[in-house]
Design a protein around this motif. Structure first.
Motif, PDB file in Angstrom:
ATOM      1  N   ALA A   1       1.065   2.128  -9.914  1.00 39.02           N
ATOM      2  CA  ALA A   1       0.984   1.816 -11.353  1.00 39.02           C
ATOM      3  C   ALA A   1      -0.008   2.799 -11.982  1.00 39.02           C
TER       4      ALA A   1
ATOM      5  N   GLY B   1     -11.444   7.625  -6.478  1.00 34.08           N
ATOM      6  CA  GLY B   1     -11.388   6.238  -6.000  1.00 34.08           C
ATOM      7  C   GLY B   1      -9.957   5.721  -6.050  1.00 34.08           C
TER       8      GLY B   1
ATOM      9  N   VAL C   1      -6.236   4.455  -5.835  1.00 35.89           N
ATOM     10  CA  VAL C   1      -5.105   4.888  -5.020  1.00 35.89           C
ATOM     11  C   VAL C   1      -5.313   6.340  -4.551  1.00 35.89           C
ATOM     12  N   ASP C   2      -5.973   7.141  -5.366  1.00 33.87           N
ATOM     13  CA  ASP C   2      -6.283   8.535  -5.021  1.00 33.87           C
ATOM     14  C   ASP C   2      -7.125   8.588  -3.734  1.00 33.87           C
TER      15      ASP C   2
ATOM     16  N   PHE D   1      -0.091  -3.143  -6.122  1.00 30.12           N
ATOM     17  CA  PHE D   1      -1.119  -3.678  -5.234  1.00 30.12           C
ATOM     18  C   PHE D   1      -1.275  -5.194  -5.306  1.00 30.12           C
TER      19      PHE D   1
ATOM     20  N   SER E   1      -2.388   4.878 -14.086  1.00 27.75           N
ATOM     21  CA  SER E   1      -3.324   4.549 -15.196  1.00 27.75           C
ATOM     22  C   SER E   1      -3.725   3.079 -15.282  1.00 27.75           C
TER      23      SER E   1
ATOM     24  N   ASN F   1      -6.876  12.626 -10.808  1.00 32.88           N
ATOM     25  CA  ASN F   1      -7.554  13.084 -12.028  1.00 32.88           C
ATOM     26  C   ASN F   1      -7.320  14.599 -12.146  1.00 32.88           C
TER      27      ASN F   1
ATOM     28  N   GLY G   1      -5.501   1.225 -13.321  1.00 35.82           N
ATOM     29  CA  GLY G   1      -6.769   0.856 -12.706  1.00 35.82           C
ATOM     30  C   GLY G   1      -7.916   1.325 -13.575  1.00 35.82           C
ATOM     31  N   VAL G   2      -8.681   2.266 -13.050  1.00 30.23           N
ATOM     32  CA  VAL G   2      -9.843   2.821 -13.755  1.00 30.23           C
ATOM     33  C   VAL G   2      -9.487   3.298 -15.169  1.00 30.23           C
ATOM     34  N   TYR G   3      -8.274   3.801 -15.359  1.00 30.21           N
ATOM     35  CA  TYR G   3      -7.897   4.371 -16.651  1.00 30.21           C
ATOM     36  C   TYR G   3      -7.484   3.329 -17.699  1.00 30.21           C
TER      37      TYR G   3
ATOM     38  N   ASN H   1       0.844  -1.182   0.000  1.00 29.84           N
ATOM     39  CA  ASN H   1       0.000   0.000   0.000  1.00 29.84           C
ATOM     40  C   ASN H   1       0.889   1.244   0.000  1.00 29.84           C
ATOM     41  N   ILE H   2       0.752   2.068  -1.002  1.00 30.99           N
ATOM     42  CA  ILE H   2       1.658   3.220  -1.150  1.00 30.99           C
ATOM     43  C   ILE H   2       1.485   4.235  -0.015  1.00 30.99           C
TER      44      ILE H   2
HETATM   45  N1  AR6 Z   1      -1.447   1.483  -2.990  1.00 25.67           N
HETATM   46  C1  AR6 Z   1      -0.872   1.118  -4.162  1.00 25.67           C
HETATM   47  N2  AR6 Z   1      -1.576   0.883  -5.286  1.00 25.67           N
HETATM   48  C2  AR6 Z   1      -2.935   1.029  -5.221  1.00 25.67           C
HETATM   49  C3  AR6 Z   1      -3.617   1.412  -4.035  1.00 25.67           C
HETATM   50  C4  AR6 Z   1      -2.815   1.638  -2.880  1.00 25.67           C
HETATM   51  N3  AR6 Z   1      -3.342   1.995  -1.723  1.00 25.67           N
HETATM   52  N4  AR6 Z   1      -4.950   1.465  -4.310  1.00 25.67           N
HETATM   53  C5  AR6 Z   1      -5.116   1.127  -5.613  1.00 25.67           C
HETATM   54  N5  AR6 Z   1      -3.887   0.849  -6.157  1.00 25.67           N
HETATM   55  P1  AR6 Z   1      -6.302   3.725 -10.025  1.00 25.67           P
HETATM   56  P2  AR6 Z   1      -5.793   5.217 -12.512  1.00 25.67           P
HETATM   57  C6  AR6 Z   1      -3.551   0.464  -7.540  1.00 25.67           C
HETATM   58  O1  AR6 Z   1      -7.636   3.314 -10.547  1.00 25.67           O
HETATM   59  O2  AR6 Z   1      -6.006   4.019 -13.349  1.00 25.67           O
HETATM   60  C7  AR6 Z   1      -9.173   7.596  -9.353  1.00 25.67           C
HETATM   61  O3  AR6 Z   1     -10.549   7.622  -9.076  1.00 25.67           O
HETATM   62  C8  AR6 Z   1      -4.613  -0.122  -8.414  1.00 25.67           C
HETATM   63  O4  AR6 Z   1      -4.757  -1.508  -8.138  1.00 25.67           O
HETATM   64  O5  AR6 Z   1      -6.197   4.175  -8.613  1.00 25.67           O
HETATM   65  O6  AR6 Z   1      -4.626   6.131 -12.817  1.00 25.67           O
HETATM   66  C9  AR6 Z   1      -8.608   8.977  -9.679  1.00 25.67           C
HETATM   67  O7  AR6 Z   1      -9.297   9.994  -8.988  1.00 25.67           O
HETATM   68  C10 AR6 Z   1      -4.015   0.113  -9.809  1.00 25.67           C
HETATM   69  O8  AR6 Z   1      -3.061  -0.907 -10.109  1.00 25.67           O
HETATM   70  O9  AR6 Z   1      -5.663   4.928 -10.937  1.00 25.67           O
HETATM   71  C11 AR6 Z   1      -8.816   9.074 -11.162  1.00 25.67           C
HETATM   72  O10 AR6 Z   1     -10.105   9.520 -11.472  1.00 25.67           O
HETATM   73  C12 AR6 Z   1      -3.245   1.428  -9.646  1.00 25.67           C
HETATM   74  O11 AR6 Z   1      -3.174   1.663  -8.227  1.00 25.67           O
HETATM   75  C13 AR6 Z   1      -8.626   7.651 -11.639  1.00 25.67           C
HETATM   76  O12 AR6 Z   1      -8.966   6.818 -10.538  1.00 25.67           O
HETATM   77  C14 AR6 Z   1      -3.906   2.622 -10.304  1.00 25.67           C
HETATM   78  O13 AR6 Z   1      -5.326   2.486 -10.271  1.00 25.67           O
HETATM   79  C15 AR6 Z   1      -7.200   7.356 -12.034  1.00 25.67           C
HETATM   80  O14 AR6 Z   1      -7.136   6.075 -12.590  1.00 25.67           O
END
Ligand code: AR6
Length: 172
Positions: A120, A32, A34-35, A156, A122, A25, A124-126, A11-12
């Motif tokens: 990582a 949501g 990691v943000d 993660f 982008s 974003n 996740g959601v992106y 967990n970062i």
């Molecule tokens: N520690 C490390 N990695 C994590 C954690 C954590 N606590 N939580 C999630 N991850 P994402 P994106 C991983 O969706 O794709 C947000 O709503 C996760 O498993 O967080 O850049 C922002 O507000 C994945 O591998 O980021 C934006 O709207 C990685 O972090 C949007 O999501 C990134 O997933 C950004 O999307």
């Protein structure tokens, strides 16, 4: 070549580095993934710092750029907020992802950080494909320019760790 790169499964928000990077974003007001985790762990102060970043319309950080704030209650001193590309929506996602990593490192250097932790961006959601993201991120991070900075990736899942570790081994 910067060989001070390590891969951690975790967990970062727990990273004890000078800076941690948030995959934010463009509004930079939380979200949501990691943000959300970073804002929750940092406490409400982080949102206050984000609100102090000048906005154009409601954009505080355009895609591929980065902004820095103090880190509230986190062990890190700084949060570097960057915005990765949405893989199937933004044009030239490869360049934008590389810029997100490069601009984050540039800010870390400017603030005398000796260590930085990345998620990582982008991936996740992106919707960024993991292997391509691993290759791009490590290509940027290995540049001699960042020799003075210890870079860790906090990933993660075991799957992400394996992909990043393979890419790191391949390029060594
Ligand atoms: N520690 C490390 N990695 C994590 C954690 C954590 N606590 N939580 C999630 N991850 P994402 P994106 C991983 O969706 O794709 C947000 O709503 C996760 O498993 O967080 O850049 C922002 O507000 C994945 O591998 O980021 C934006 O709207 C990685 O972090 C949007 O999501 C990134 O997933 C950004 O999307």
């Amino acid at each position: 070549m910067n060989s001070n790169i390590s891969i951690v499964q975790g967990n970062i928000t727990e990273a004890d580095t000078d800076a941690i990077v948030n995959a934010a974003n463009q509004k930079m007001l939380g979200g949501g993934g990691v943000d959300g985790a970073i804002h929750k762990a940092a406490g409400p102060e982080l949102l206050k710092y984000c609100l102090q970043i000048p906005a154009v319309g409601d954009v505080r950080c355009p895609v591929g750029e980065a902004r820095i704030t103090p880190a509230g209650r986190l062990p890190a001193r700084w949060v570097i907020h960057t915005v990765g590309p949405r893989y199937t929506i933004d044009s030239e996602p490869q360049n934008l992802l590389a810029s997100a990593y490069r601009n984050s490192l540039t800010l870390a250097e400017k603030h005398q950080c000796n260590s930085i932790a990345f998620p990582a961006i982008s991936c996740g959601v992106y919707g960024y494909p993991y292997s391509e993201a691993a290759e791009i991120s490590l290509t940027v991070c290995r540049d001699v320019r960042w020799n003075g900075i210890n870079i860790s990736f906090y990933l993660f899942t075991p799957e992400l760790v394996e992909i990043w570790q393979n890419e790191l081994n391949r390029s060594e």
